[in-house]
Design a protein around this motif. Structure first.
Motif, mmCIF file in Angstrom:
data_model
loop_
_atom_site.group_PDB
_atom_site.id
_atom_site.type_symbol
_atom_site.label_atom_id
_atom_site.label_comp_id
_atom_site.label_asym_id
_atom_site.label_seq_id
_atom_site.Cartn_x
_atom_site.Cartn_y
_atom_site.Cartn_z
ATOM 1 N N ILE A 234 0.863 -1.183 0.000
ATOM 2 C CA ILE A 234 0.000 0.000 0.000
ATOM 3 C C ILE A 234 0.893 1.225 0.000
ATOM 4 O O ILE A 234 1.841 1.323 0.784
ATOM 5 N N SER A 235 0.605 2.171 -0.891
ATOM 6 C CA SER A 235 1.344 3.429 -0.955
ATOM 7 C C SER A 235 0.358 4.586 -0.961
ATOM 8 O O SER A 235 -0.793 4.424 -1.377
ATOM 9 N N ARG A 236 0.828 5.742 -0.519
ATOM 10 C CA ARG A 236 -0.022 6.938 -0.504
ATOM 11 C C ARG A 236 0.692 8.083 -1.200
ATOM 12 O O ARG A 236 1.910 8.216 -1.117
ATOM 13 N N GLY A 237 -0.112 8.913 -1.885
ATOM 14 C CA GLY A 237 0.443 9.986 -2.687
ATOM 15 C C GLY A 237 0.229 11.358 -2.082
ATOM 16 O O GLY A 237 -0.722 11.576 -1.348
ATOM 17 N N ASP A 238 1.131 12.289 -2.379
ATOM 18 C CA ASP A 238 1.000 13.637 -1.820
ATOM 19 C C ASP A 238 -0.119 14.430 -2.481
ATOM 20 O O ASP A 238 -0.401 15.554 -2.091
ATOM 21 N N ARG A 239 -0.777 13.839 -3.467
ATOM 22 C CA ARG A 239 -1.995 14.444 -4.014
ATOM 23 C C ARG A 239 -3.243 13.846 -3.351
ATOM 24 O O ARG A 239 -4.360 14.069 -3.798
ATOM 25 N N GLY A 240 -3.013 13.084 -2.302
ATOM 26 C CA GLY A 240 -4.128 12.501 -1.555
ATOM 27 C C GLY A 240 -4.604 11.181 -2.094
ATOM 28 O O GLY A 240 -5.672 10.705 -1.713
ATOM 29 N N ASN A 241 -3.836 10.531 -2.982
ATOM 30 C CA ASN A 241 -4.294 9.297 -3.618
ATOM 31 C C ASN A 241 -3.742 8.049 -2.936
ATOM 32 O O ASN A 241 -2.650 8.050 -2.366
ATOM 33 N N LEU A 242 -4.532 7.004 -3.015
ATOM 34 C CA LEU A 242 -4.208 5.701 -2.431
ATOM 35 C C LEU A 242 -3.904 4.717 -3.556
ATOM 36 O O LEU A 242 -4.583 4.709 -4.583
ATOM 37 N N PHE A 243 -2.874 3.879 -3.361
ATOM 38 C CA PHE A 243 -2.489 2.878 -4.344
ATOM 39 C C PHE A 243 -2.329 1.533 -3.650
ATOM 40 O O PHE A 243 -1.606 1.426 -2.653
ATOM 41 N N ILE A 244 -2.995 0.508 -4.172
ATOM 42 C CA ILE A 244 -2.922 -0.833 -3.617
ATOM 43 C C ILE A 244 -2.416 -1.762 -4.718
ATOM 44 O O ILE A 244 -2.998 -1.828 -5.807
ATOM 45 N N LEU A 245 -1.330 -2.470 -4.423
ATOM 46 C CA LEU A 245 -0.686 -3.301 -5.434
ATOM 47 C C LEU A 245 -0.410 -4.698 -4.900
ATOM 48 O O LEU A 245 -0.183 -4.893 -3.707
ATOM 49 N N LYS A 246 -0.401 -5.678 -5.832
ATOM 50 C CA LYS A 246 -0.146 -7.078 -5.500
ATOM 51 C C LYS A 246 1.116 -7.544 -6.210
ATOM 52 O O LYS A 246 1.313 -7.269 -7.399
ATOM 53 N N MET A 247 1.981 -8.264 -5.488
ATOM 54 C CA MET A 247 3.210 -8.783 -6.088
ATOM 55 C C MET A 247 2.891 -9.843 -7.133
ATOM 56 O O MET A 247 2.107 -10.759 -6.897
ATOM 57 N N VAL A 248 3.519 -9.704 -8.324
ATOM 58 C CA VAL A 248 3.306 -10.692 -9.376
ATOM 59 C C VAL A 248 4.609 -11.333 -9.849
ATOM 60 O O VAL A 248 4.599 -12.436 -10.400
ATOM 61 N N ASP A 249 5.748 -10.653 -9.655
ATOM 62 C CA ASP A 249 7.032 -11.221 -10.100
ATOM 63 C C ASP A 249 8.168 -10.649 -9.246
ATOM 64 O O ASP A 249 8.732 -9.607 -9.562
ATOM 65 N N PRO A 250 8.548 -11.345 -8.157
ATOM 66 C CA PRO A 250 9.618 -10.833 -7.295
ATOM 67 C C PRO A 250 11.005 -10.861 -7.934
ATOM 68 O O PRO A 250 11.934 -10.221 -7.437
ATOM 69 N N SER A 251 11.155 -11.575 -9.051
ATOM 70 C CA SER A 251 12.460 -11.665 -9.711
ATOM 71 C C SER A 251 12.700 -10.530 -10.706
ATOM 72 O O SER A 251 13.835 -10.346 -11.178
ATOM 73 N N TYR A 252 11.657 -9.772 -11.044
ATOM 74 C CA TYR A 252 11.789 -8.702 -12.041
ATOM 75 C C TYR A 252 12.666 -7.571 -11.512
ATOM 76 O O TYR A 252 12.567 -7.189 -10.342
ATOM 77 N N ARG A 253 13.521 -7.017 -12.376
ATOM 78 C CA ARG A 253 14.368 -5.891 -12.028
ATOM 79 C C ARG A 253 14.200 -4.758 -13.029
ATOM 80 O O ARG A 253 14.141 -4.990 -14.237
ATOM 81 N N VAL A 254 14.157 -3.531 -12.527
ATOM 82 C CA VAL A 254 13.989 -2.356 -13.379
ATOM 83 C C VAL A 254 15.288 -2.126 -14.168
ATOM 84 O O VAL A 254 16.373 -2.159 -13.591
ATOM 85 N N PRO A 255 15.197 -1.881 -15.487
ATOM 86 C CA PRO A 255 16.406 -1.604 -16.287
ATOM 87 C C PRO A 255 17.128 -0.358 -15.774
ATOM 88 O O PRO A 255 16.497 0.599 -15.342
ATOM 89 N N LEU A 256 18.446 -0.395 -15.819
ATOM 90 C CA LEU A 256 19.242 0.765 -15.387
ATOM 91 C C LEU A 256 19.176 1.867 -16.428
ATOM 92 O O LEU A 256 18.939 1.638 -17.596
#
Length: 256
Positions: A234-256
């Motif tokens: 769960i994450s919260r935004g400084d614009r007052g928004n709520l984000f709820i996310l579910k893990m789908v791939d723990p092995s994925y890495r963001v490209p550099l």
């Protein structure tokens, strides 16, 4: 092939004009400090009369005291001790019919927010930016962000496929990824502000998953992670928004 103009759901005003990209950023990364909660103090029981001992009366008094303490404190005890797994099931049930939040009424949003706050209160990961559980690709299940949902547009012009967000703790990189029909992406650098919050600086956009465009440098924000386990974030935004996310791939890495 020259592109004169472009728009997409995550960046609704993105336009490439005379070689310059003009856009407004999605706040999928942006965070805020949770709203303060006003807590009314409970009244303190005071004895105003002298109690004279009598065996039968003592038993009555004992039962009365248990009843009074049960009325005053037991419900809050139940709330605090409610298992996080049960709260997660309650949350998943509440958001399931809401089309990532696009179909949520004000009452739906209030209910989801209340459940999310209960989960945040029992969060065991106090320093999520130091946890390996944060690494990987997360699917966005629910948000109140209009820049993501785009409910003012016809449904066929909104993102209809899954939306993902990936975070790498080791490299402090983040990535947003749309699927059908736009396949847009954006990557960002993260700067820790404390153990739960980061400043975010977007660096590259990728239109339709193919055309890379460097950010002009104006895309900045903050992200606060308020709940984390191996399945749910769960994450919260400084614009007052709520984000709820579910893990789908723990092995994925963001490209550099």
């Amino acid at each position: 092939m020259a592109i004169s103009s472009y728009s997409c759901s995550s960046y609704p005003s993105a336009t490439l004009l005379n070689g310059t990209l003009h856009f407004s950023f999605t706040d999928l990364f942006i965070s805020r400090t949770p709203l303060p909660i006003n807590i009314k103090p409970k009244p303190i029981l005071t004895a105003t009369q002298t109690y004279h001992y009598h065996p039968h009366k003592a038993l009555e008094f004992s039962g009365y005291w248990k009843w009074r303490t049960g009325v005053s404190f037991f419900p809050s005890f139940l709330t605090k001790s409610k298992d996080s797994e049960a709260l997660k099931e309650e949350l998943f049930t509440a958001i399931a019919p809401l089309d990532r939040g696009a179909e949520a009424t004000a009452q739906d949003q209030e209910l989801v927010d209340q459940i999310a706050r209960k989960l945040e209160a029992v969060n065991k990961i106090k320093e999520p930016l130091k946890s390996d559980l944060l690494n990987g690709k997360w699917e966005l299940l629910y948000t109140t962000s209009q820049s993501v949902l785009q409910t003012q547009r016809p449904k066929f012009l909104r993102p209809n496929g899954k939306i993902y967000q990936a975070i790498n703790v080791d490299t402090l990189r983040a990535q947003n990824m749309e699927t059908w029909p736009f396949f847009n992406q954006v990557t960002a650098n993260l700067v820790p502000l404390n153990a739960r919050r980061v400043a975010v600086k977007f660096d590259f956009f990728r239109i339709a998953g193919l055309i890379p465009i460097k950010s002009p440098g104006s895309g900045r924000g903050q992200l606060e992670i308020t709940y984390l386990d191996e399945e749910l974030r769960i994450s919260r935004g400084d614009r007052g928004n709520l984000f709820i996310l579910k893990m789908v791939d723990p092995s994925y890495r963001v490209p550099l």
